[in-house]
Design a protein around this motif. Structure first.
Motif, PDB file in Angstrom:
ATOM      1  N   TYR A 145       0.705  -1.258  -0.074  1.00  0.00           N
ATOM      2  CA  TYR A 145       0.075   0.052   0.151  1.00  0.00           C
ATOM      3  C   TYR A 145       0.645   1.160   0.052  1.00  0.00           C
ATOM      4  CZ  TYR A 145      -3.041   3.693   1.891  1.00  0.00           C
ATOM      5  OH  TYR A 145      -3.440   4.770   2.027  1.00  0.00           O
ATOM      6  N   VAL A 146       0.655   2.416  -0.664  1.00  0.00           N
ATOM      7  CA  VAL A 146       1.309   3.487  -0.731  1.00  0.00           C
ATOM      8  C   VAL A 146       0.353   4.628  -0.284  1.00  0.00           C
ATOM      9  CG1 VAL A 146       2.337   5.050  -2.404  1.00  0.00           C
ATOM     10  CG2 VAL A 146       2.671   2.617  -2.655  1.00  0.00           C
ATOM     11  N   ASP A 147       0.977   5.518   0.636  1.00  0.00           N
ATOM     12  CA  ASP A 147       0.015   6.560   1.333  1.00  0.00           C
ATOM     13  C   ASP A 147      -0.346   7.426   0.221  1.00  0.00           C
ATOM     14  OD1 ASP A 147       0.191   9.420   2.577  1.00  0.00           O
ATOM     15  OD2 ASP A 147      -0.410   7.786   4.144  1.00  0.00           O
ATOM     16  N   PRO A 148      -1.335   7.899  -0.110  1.00  0.00           N
ATOM     17  CA  PRO A 148      -1.826   8.982  -0.989  1.00  0.00           C
ATOM     18  C   PRO A 148      -1.267  10.269  -0.735  1.00  0.00           C
ATOM     19  CG  PRO A 148      -3.631   8.415   0.409  1.00  0.00           C
ATOM     20  CD  PRO A 148      -2.577   7.408   0.716  1.00  0.00           C
ATOM     21  N   GLN A 149      -1.108  10.517   0.442  1.00  0.00           N
ATOM     22  CA  GLN A 149      -0.327  11.772   0.731  1.00  0.00           C
ATOM     23  C   GLN A 149       1.280  12.008   0.797  1.00  0.00           C
ATOM     24  OE1 GLN A 149      -2.658  12.617   4.282  1.00  0.00           O
ATOM     25  NE2 GLN A 149      -4.353  13.815   3.441  1.00  0.00           N
ATOM     26  N   SER A 150       1.704  10.964   1.203  1.00  0.00           N
ATOM     27  CA  SER A 150       3.272  11.036   1.264  1.00  0.00           C
ATOM     28  C   SER A 150       3.934  10.487   0.219  1.00  0.00           C
ATOM     29  CB  SER A 150       3.824  10.512   2.682  1.00  0.00           C
ATOM     30  OG  SER A 150       3.481   8.973   2.867  1.00  0.00           O
ATOM     31  N   GLY A 151       3.138   9.372  -0.390  1.00  0.00           N
ATOM     32  CA  GLY A 151       3.756   8.538  -1.485  1.00  0.00           C
ATOM     33  C   GLY A 151       4.578   7.502  -1.078  1.00  0.00           C
TER      34      GLY A 151
ATOM     35  N   PHE B 247     -17.602   3.222  11.336  1.00  0.00           N
ATOM     36  CA  PHE B 247     -18.310   4.140  10.563  1.00  0.00           C
ATOM     37  C   PHE B 247     -17.929   3.391   9.120  1.00  0.00           C
ATOM     38  CE2 PHE B 247     -17.800   7.217  13.560  1.00  0.00           C
ATOM     39  CZ  PHE B 247     -19.012   7.842  13.777  1.00  0.00           C
ATOM     40  N   ALA B 248     -18.698   3.545   8.171  1.00  0.00           N
ATOM     41  CA  ALA B 248     -18.602   3.076   6.607  1.00  0.00           C
ATOM     42  C   ALA B 248     -18.140   4.309   6.042  1.00  0.00           C
ATOM     43  CB  ALA B 248     -19.788   2.478   6.200  1.00  0.00           C
ATOM     44  N   LEU B 249     -16.747   4.594   5.731  1.00  0.00           N
ATOM     45  CA  LEU B 249     -16.211   5.811   5.232  1.00  0.00           C
ATOM     46  C   LEU B 249     -16.353   5.496   3.572  1.00  0.00           C
ATOM     47  CD1 LEU B 249     -14.836   8.271   5.907  1.00  0.00           C
ATOM     48  CD2 LEU B 249     -12.493   7.097   5.784  1.00  0.00           C
ATOM     49  N   THR B 250     -17.015   6.371   3.187  1.00  0.00           N
ATOM     50  CA  THR B 250     -17.271   6.227   1.533  1.00  0.00           C
ATOM     51  C   THR B 250     -17.389   7.720   0.927  1.00  0.00           C
ATOM     52  OG1 THR B 250     -19.659   6.137   1.752  1.00  0.00           O
ATOM     53  CG2 THR B 250     -18.740   4.034   1.767  1.00  0.00           C
ATOM     54  N   GLY B 251     -17.339   7.522  -0.292  1.00  0.00           N
ATOM     55  CA  GLY B 251     -17.415   8.823  -1.394  1.00  0.00           C
ATOM     56  C   GLY B 251     -16.197   9.196  -1.861  1.00  0.00           C
ATOM     57  N   LYS B 252     -15.827  10.614  -2.007  1.00  0.00           N
ATOM     58  CA  LYS B 252     -14.639  11.303  -2.664  1.00  0.00           C
ATOM     59  C   LYS B 252     -13.442  11.087  -1.633  1.00  0.00           C
ATOM     60  CE  LYS B 252     -17.320  11.901  -6.195  1.00  0.00           C
ATOM     61  NZ  LYS B 252     -17.427  13.087  -6.941  1.00  0.00           N
ATOM     62  N   VAL B 253     -13.192  10.033  -1.007  1.00  0.00           N
ATOM     63  CA  VAL B 253     -11.911  10.123  -0.236  1.00  0.00           C
ATOM     64  C   VAL B 253     -11.238   8.848  -0.566  1.00  0.00           C
ATOM     65  CG1 VAL B 253     -13.083   8.400   1.449  1.00  0.00           C
ATOM     66  CG2 VAL B 253     -11.416   9.898   2.331  1.00  0.00           C
ATOM     67  N   ASN B 254      -9.724   9.213  -0.344  1.00  0.00           N
ATOM     68  CA  ASN B 254      -8.900   7.864  -0.819  1.00  0.00           C
ATOM     69  C   ASN B 254      -8.992   6.486  -0.314  1.00  0.00           C
ATOM     70  OD1 ASN B 254      -7.171   9.626  -2.822  1.00  0.00           O
ATOM     71  ND2 ASN B 254      -6.557  10.775  -1.014  1.00  0.00           N
ATOM     72  N   ASN B 255      -9.143   6.614   1.055  1.00  0.00           N
ATOM     73  CA  ASN B 255      -9.246   5.231   1.830  1.00  0.00           C
ATOM     74  C   ASN B 255     -10.780   5.131   2.069  1.00  0.00           C
ATOM     75  OD1 ASN B 255      -6.259   5.129   1.524  1.00  0.00           O
ATOM     76  ND2 ASN B 255      -6.144   5.904   3.536  1.00  0.00           N
ATOM     77  N   THR B 256     -11.392   4.094   1.581  1.00  0.00           N
ATOM     78  CA  THR B 256     -12.653   3.699   1.820  1.00  0.00           C
ATOM     79  C   THR B 256     -12.816   2.581   2.518  1.00  0.00           C
ATOM     80  OG1 THR B 256     -13.175   2.846  -0.243  1.00  0.00           O
ATOM     81  CG2 THR B 256     -13.848   5.353  -0.185  1.00  0.00           C
ATOM     82  N   GLY B 257     -13.852   2.295   3.281  1.00  0.00           N
ATOM     83  CA  GLY B 257     -14.038   1.065   4.145  1.00  0.00           C
ATOM     84  C   GLY B 257     -14.537   1.392   5.515  1.00  0.00           C
ATOM     85  N   LEU B 258     -14.402   0.029   6.461  1.00  0.00           N
ATOM     86  CA  LEU B 258     -15.024   0.190   7.864  1.00  0.00           C
ATOM     87  C   LEU B 258     -13.934   0.685   8.577  1.00  0.00           C
ATOM     88  CD1 LEU B 258     -16.886  -3.112   8.114  1.00  0.00           C
ATOM     89  CD2 LEU B 258     -17.737  -0.709   7.660  1.00  0.00           C
ATOM     90  N   VAL B 259     -14.312   1.720   9.492  1.00  0.00           N
ATOM     91  CA  VAL B 259     -13.247   2.361  10.231  1.00  0.00           C
ATOM     92  C   VAL B 259     -14.008   2.220  11.510  1.00  0.00           C
ATOM     93  CG1 VAL B 259     -12.021   3.822   8.717  1.00  0.00           C
ATOM     94  CG2 VAL B 259     -13.862   4.743  10.058  1.00  0.00           C
ATOM     95  N   GLU B 260     -13.040   2.122  12.710  1.00  0.00           N
ATOM     96  CA  GLU B 260     -13.764   2.083  13.971  1.00  0.00           C
ATOM     97  C   GLU B 260     -12.851   3.080  14.826  1.00  0.00           C
ATOM     98  OE1 GLU B 260     -15.089  -0.709  18.266  1.00  0.00           O
ATOM     99  OE2 GLU B 260     -14.008  -1.504  16.312  1.00  0.00           O
ATOM    100  N   VAL B 261     -13.335   4.329  15.583  1.00  0.00           N
ATOM    101  CA  VAL B 261     -12.619   5.235  16.120  1.00  0.00           C
ATOM    102  C   VAL B 261     -13.072   5.483  17.536  1.00  0.00           C
ATOM    103  CG1 VAL B 261     -11.918   6.116  13.978  1.00  0.00           C
ATOM    104  CG2 VAL B 261     -13.947   7.251  15.137  1.00  0.00           C
TER     105      VAL B 261
ATOM    106  N   GLY C 209      -7.252   9.463   4.457  1.00  0.00           N
ATOM    107  CA  GLY C 209      -6.172   9.718   3.407  1.00  0.00           C
ATOM    108  C   GLY C 209      -6.480  10.992   2.747  1.00  0.00           C
ATOM    109  N   GLY C 210      -7.576  11.824   2.762  1.00  0.00           N
ATOM    110  CA  GLY C 210      -7.848  12.721   2.264  1.00  0.00           C
ATOM    111  C   GLY C 210      -8.764  12.832   0.906  1.00  0.00           C
ATOM    112  N   ILE C 211      -9.077  13.907   0.301  1.00  0.00           N
ATOM    113  CA  ILE C 211      -9.838  13.837  -0.828  1.00  0.00           C
ATOM    114  C   ILE C 211      -9.299  13.468  -1.941  1.00  0.00           C
ATOM    115  CG2 ILE C 211     -11.817  15.092  -1.922  1.00  0.00           C
ATOM    116  CD1 ILE C 211     -12.043  15.075   1.151  1.00  0.00           C
TER     117      ILE C 211
END
Length: 597
Positions: A95-101, A354-368, A383-385
């Protein structure tokens, strides 16, 4: 789980990864491990959803903690030879971080995982959900064993002290709910797991049922013992076949092991659990409609009181919690109320999926942890927009939630704060929107869902939501009227205050929130006949910049309405009267000559 194996390969076999070909990957991996003579040294484990669905199929190697993503059949021989046989990294699959590369050397280096706090999702992705032994190896049913040594009243108090609130949307105190049901005298009581997850884009319950079904069973057992119930139902929508299959396997295993049935673990406690597959009506997520459906009636809500704790399923005291709520219970009993209460805020304890979806780099299930700011969830875990676009809004709480703007990104995610802001935690939908989203259109989209799913029993919901949708639809078609905003607000508050159940009471939330924070977009649609996001096609106009036009004719050749004229000597021109505003001219132009306004 074979702990003697030198290496373990965890492959996600949840619905998301299966749709990306995970079952083929599992089969090929087994064949390749055998072919290379590694069967004694490697254990392959098909798990439930790990949460990072957008990267599927995913694969984790332990103990190296290596995370590989988007595995394809042709990758298998190299993975087995290098990673499993030689211990070498296959970096092209990292996996490559979308912000840091930067590539992530282990899953702990991935912000999507590193910044989560997993309680309910703790086992998902690390056990085979079809094997009871895997659940037991992770302290499964220890919470039940402890509960059976306690007085039922003490269990209820433990849940109260934990601060756990219902994760289905309303956020009512779970311990208080249990105490009300326990206090109602009756010869028969029921507990129900509400797994009728119907929010667009939400799959929290599905992930838990597929990945850790025994946790839900254990939670229901503890609740039944505390309340005095001897029978329970899991009401799960039929569109979740894998969740139902894994739950059926888990129930059978629990019965055979003595965790379900009569005289459980020699305690004298009896409990029987059944699955009821719902037909997919969103309104059946409302508890009284759900119970009507189990009884074989049409799923429609009824007036309360009496509440289910006094008169529920077949007129008997009934306690209903959702999947996520039940799955937290074993952890609370095993570790104690104070352990759970250390997470979250003063009034919203624990964690939330939360089910993180939409115009975001990392989508999926997150627990915070409850209280984490929206900004951290979206820009750190998410991971940002996508595509470097600008953040515009986050819609939180499913179709009944509200859209919040950028200046509210630092709001803590908890029940009370979000309610004050005009949104809600809800069951856990989190839809991210960028600058290309039209807020009028998004309000229309969510209202369309709610009005379509109305059972029609009460007039405010049946008629009011339909009328609001008609107004929004008219506005997006450029036919908005001067008094439409006033009408929308009047209708929204009327529907909210007079509807029978939560579906109708919360359906206007997307309208009220978008009017509150994005009112200027409604005004632009109505007065200027303009959609700034370029979504509402009937408000758009297309023209061609004569200076930029290269006279190539691509736009004309691709126009389905044949409304573009010109030639190699004359710049092309669009006939606005005949234009159907499909945008094909802009898509086909390679020189940026087509202008949309």
């Amino acid at each position: 789980m074979n702990t003697e194996a030198k290496k373990q390969v965890f492959i996600c076999a949840g619905t998301g990864c299966i749709s990306s070909g995970a079952n083929t990957i599992i089969d090929l991996m087994n064949v390749e491990i055998e072919r290379q003579g590694l069967a004694k040294d490697v254990e392959l484990i098909a798990t439930g959803c790990r949460g990072f669905c957008e990267q599927g199929p995913t694969l984790v190697i332990e103990p190296a903690q290596r995370f590989y993503r988007r595995i394809q059949p042709e990758d298998i021989p190299e993975l087995v030879e290098k990673e499993l046989a030689q211990g070498e990294k296959v970096e092209r699959l990292f996996y490559v971080d979308p912000q840091s590369g930067e590539p992530a050397l282990s899953y702990e280096d991935i912000s999507f995982f590193a910044k989560q706090t997993r309680i309910a999702l703790k086992n998902c992705g690390f056990i085979d959900p079809t094997k009871l032994d895997d659940y037991l190896a992770h302290k499964g049913y220890e919470g039940l064993k402890k509960a059976l040594t306690m007085a039922p009243e003490a269990i209820v108090e433990e849940v109260k002290e934990s601060g756990l609130r219902g994760r289905g949307g309303a956020g009512f105190s779970t311990g208080l709910k249990w105490s009300l049901c326990r206090a109602t005298p009756s010869d028969k009581k029921y507990v129900i797991c509400n797994a009728d997850e119907g929010d667009p884009g939400a799959f929290m319950d599905r992930g838990l049922l597929e990945g850790d079904p025994h946790a839900i069973i254990e939670g229901m057992l503890i609740g039944a013992y505390a309340i005095g119930a001897d029978e329970g139902y899991v009401y799960c929508r039929a569109e979740y076949p894998l969740a139902i299959k894994n739950l059926q396997i888990a129930i059978k295993q629990a019965e055979e092991a003595g965790f379900l049935g009569n005289n459980i673990l020699g305690s004298g406690f009896n409990f029987h659990l059944k699955i009821n597959a719902g037909a997919g009506a969103f309104v059946c997520g409302e508890e009284t409609a759900l119970m009507a459906s189990i009884e074989g009636k049409r799923g429609m809500p009824r007036v309360r009181p009496p509440f289910p704790a006094q008169s529920g399923l077949w007129g008997k005291p009934t306690n209903i919690n959702n999947v996520e709520t039940w799955s937290n219970i074993p952890h609370i009993l095993r570790n104690g109320a104070q352990w759970y209460a250390q997470y979250g805020t003063e009034k919203s304890k624990g964690t939330k999926i939360f089910a993180l979806t939409g115009k975001v780099n990392n989508t999926g299930l997150v627990e915070v942890p409850m209280g984490m700011p929206l900004r951290d969830i979206i820009f750190d875990i998410g991971g940002g927009i996508k595509d470097g676009k600008k953040f515009k809004a986050v819609q939180i709480g499913g179709p009944s939630g509200g859209c919040l703007p950028e200046d509210m990104l630092d709001l803590p995610v908890d029940y009370d704060t979000l309610t004050k802001a005009g949104a809600m935690v809800g069951s856990g939908g989190l839809v991210i929107m960028d600058e290309t989203t039209c807020m009028v259109d998004i309000a229309r989209f969510f209202l369309n869902f709610s009005q379509s799913e109305s059972c029609g029993k009460c007039t405010p919901c049946r008629e009011g939501n339909k009328r609001m949708w008609e107004i929004l639809d008219r506005i997006t078609r450029g036919e908005g009227r001067e008094d439409d905003i006033e009408k929308l607000e009047t209708l929204a508050y009327t529907v909210k205050e007079t509807s029978l159940c939560g579906l109708g009471q919360n359906a206007p939330n997307p309208i009220l929130a978008t009017l509150k924070y994005f009112r200027e977009e409604f005004e632009e649609h109505i007065h200027a006949k303009k959609c700034r996001a370029g979504v509402c096609s009937e408000l758009l106009t297309y023209s061609i910049d004569a200076e930029k036009c290269k006279k190539c004719g691509l736009c004309a050749r691709n126009c389905p309405a044949n409304c573009i004229s010109g030639n190699k000597n004359t710049p092309y021109v669009i006939d606005g009267e005949r234009c159907i505003r499909c945008g094909s001219c802009m898509d086909s132009c390679k020189f940026g000559a087509v202008i949309r306004a």
